[in-house]
Design an enzyme around this catalytic site. Structure first.
Site, PDB file in Angstrom:
ATOM      1  N   LYS A 189       2.088   6.093  -6.527  1.00 29.23           N
ATOM      2  CA  LYS A 189       2.575   5.927  -7.746  1.00 29.23           C
ATOM      3  C   LYS A 189       3.960   6.045  -8.628  1.00 29.23           C
ATOM      4  CE  LYS A 189      -0.792   7.483  -8.051  1.00 29.23           C
ATOM      5  NZ  LYS A 189      -2.147   6.386  -8.494  1.00 29.23           N
ATOM      6  N   TYR A 213      -2.741   3.822   6.113  1.00 31.08           N
ATOM      7  CA  TYR A 213      -2.108   4.927   6.231  1.00 31.08           C
ATOM      8  C   TYR A 213      -2.881   5.513   8.364  1.00 31.08           C
ATOM      9  CZ  TYR A 213      -1.460   4.691   1.404  1.00 31.08           C
ATOM     10  OH  TYR A 213      -0.937   4.508   0.137  1.00 31.08           O
ATOM     11  N   HIS A 228      -8.016  -4.840  -4.044  1.00 30.94           N
ATOM     12  CA  HIS A 228      -8.268  -3.796  -3.085  1.00 30.94           C
ATOM     13  C   HIS A 228      -9.566  -2.739  -4.185  1.00 30.94           C
ATOM     14  CE1 HIS A 228      -4.963  -4.382   0.322  1.00 30.94           C
ATOM     15  NE2 HIS A 228      -5.285  -5.615  -0.135  1.00 30.94           N
ATOM     16  N   TYR A 275      -5.850   8.086  -7.063  1.00 26.64           N
ATOM     17  CA  TYR A 275      -4.852   7.039  -5.995  1.00 26.64           C
ATOM     18  C   TYR A 275      -5.257   5.723  -6.747  1.00 26.64           C
ATOM     19  CZ  TYR A 275      -3.104   3.897  -1.916  1.00 26.64           C
ATOM     20  OH  TYR A 275      -2.536   2.759  -1.577  1.00 26.64           O
ATOM     21  N   PRO A 316       7.147   7.556  -1.591  1.00 22.30           N
ATOM     22  CA  PRO A 316       6.152   6.235  -1.965  1.00 22.30           C
ATOM     23  C   PRO A 316       4.991   6.097  -1.231  1.00 22.30           C
ATOM     24  CG  PRO A 316       7.858   5.966  -0.765  1.00 22.30           C
ATOM     25  CD  PRO A 316       8.060   6.854  -0.564  1.00 22.30           C
TER      26      PRO A 316
END
Length: 389
Positions: free
Chosen positions: A296, A200, A72, A384, A292
């Site tokens: 990480k 998200y 991604h 990220y 979550p």
């Protein structure tokens, strides 16, 4: 039995450490209280940083991830009924990979078996001893017989509820914790993903996340009260609530189906300091837990293992204790940055019971700034995709 490093726990952290040590010519034994099937049955994270994938390669267990993992380049943030894409690759030159933790564990188990390395499963009463001395050992019971492993070092990779951290005297350890006032209800289904990247969602009814394990298996999450039970969430109710929280485009692309796994997980931030106690080291969930939201958990375990394996390699090849002396400080510096990022993502995306409309407006302002500022988007992207280690 005698070995150089006794590893407690055959999850991803313990298995990865064992493989890397083997690659460096360092003998090790892994002791695990559960069965292999039980370890593989844990449904966990599914997003890997480039650094984690590189460590799997170094451990001889990265080929299937390279072949089957989904790379991604960005993520999508949804709020106010619209979606906004963050191009992480453009900001950092890095990507992330979707590849389930179960598959990571399976690959590491196979690599260890192929190498003929010792793993003791269904070991009861596993206990580290004398790690404050130069002669530590680990005892366990197998088939009603007590066994003992004499070793140079112990690696506690046995998770948040494991024995390793609990054996440290209270006066020698400090813990930091935040428990969040909600959980994640998650389902796994044999359905195609809503989008080719993660979504998200910040919504007035609560957080939602659309992710995947493959192009035909989806993982979806809903923020829910801590006292909810999965029995209160039949599949139809879950899909209906998810649709309420998603944007119109996502709803139009959502394919529903029977769940093949459903669970509710509480969210917490937790760190134990230090991560070294004489000749015992903590790694992974034994030392820290993150919500979550920032993806990480597994990646932090991998970075711990990187620092620890390099330290032990230096000890045995260069006869230097500098690496093991620096292990805790180096690992914790990265841990706390990931804890901060995971807390920030959680705070920005979830509905909190005590912040009211003021808090909701602050979240929307934060999200709007994030998607309209190159600097803000770059900061999110750097964290990220994973900070360097």
């Amino acid at each position: 039995m005698r070995t150089k490093v006794a590893i407690i726990g055959a999850g991803p952290a313990g298995l990865l450490l064992g493989q890397l040590l083997h690659a460096y010519g360092i003998d090790n034994v892994i002791v695990e209280r559960q069965t292999p099937d039980y370890v593989l049955g844990r449904i966990r994270a599914g997003l890997l940083e480039e650094g984690t994938v590189a460590l799997l390669d170094a451990a001889g267990a990265g080929a299937r991830a390279r072949h089957e993992g989904l790379v991604h380049h960005g993520v999508e943030l949804a709020f106010g009924g619209a979606r906004h894409r963050i191009d992480m690759h453009a900001a950092t030159g890095k990507t992330v990979m979707i590849y389930g933790q179960t598959e990571v564990t399976r690959d590491l188990m196979k690599a260890r078996a192929d190498a003929g390395l010792a793993t003791v499963y269904q070991a009861a009463d596993v206990t580290p001893h004398d790690f404050g001395s130069v002669a530590p050992r680990v005892s366990y019971v197998k088939d009603d017989i007590t066994h003992e492993i004499a070793c140079d070092f112990i690696a506690g990779c046995d998770g948040f509820h494991g024995v390793s951290r609990s054996r440290v005297p209270a006066s020698a350890i400090q813990t930091f914790e935040r428990v969040y006032p909600f959980g994640w209800l998650g389902i796994l289904s044999e359905t195609p993903p809503v989008s080719h990247e993660l979504i998200y969602t910040n919504h007035e009814r609560g957080f939602a996340l659309c992710t995947m394990r493959s192009m035909h298996r989806s993982r979806h999450y809903l923020q829910c009260p801590l006292d909810d039970h999965v029995d209160q969430w039949p599949d139809d109710k879950f899909w209906d609530e998810l649709k309420r929280r998603l944007d119109r485009k996502a709803v139009d692309h959502l394919v529903t189906g029977p769940s093949i796994e459903k669970s509710i997980a509480p969210l917490r931030s937790f760190v134990a300091e230090p991560m070294r106690f004489g000749r015992m080291f903590l790694a992974g969930d034994a030392a820290h837990i993150v919500p979550p939201t920032g993806a990480k958990g597994l990646n932090l375990a991998a970075s711990d293992v990187h620092y620890l394996s390099q330290a032990l390699r230096e000890f045995y090849t260069e006869k230097s204790a500098a690496g093991i002396d620096a292990y805790s400080a180096m690992a914790l510096a990265r841990v706390w940055k990931a804890v901060r990022f995971s807390w920030w993502m959680t705070s920005m995306l979830h509905k909190f019971p005590d912040t009211g409309e003021f808090g909701a407006r602050i979240q929307l302002a934060e999200l709007d700034y994030l998607v309209s500022s190159k600097a803000a988007a770059t900061s999110l992207s750097e964290n990220y995709v994973g900070l360097p280690f």
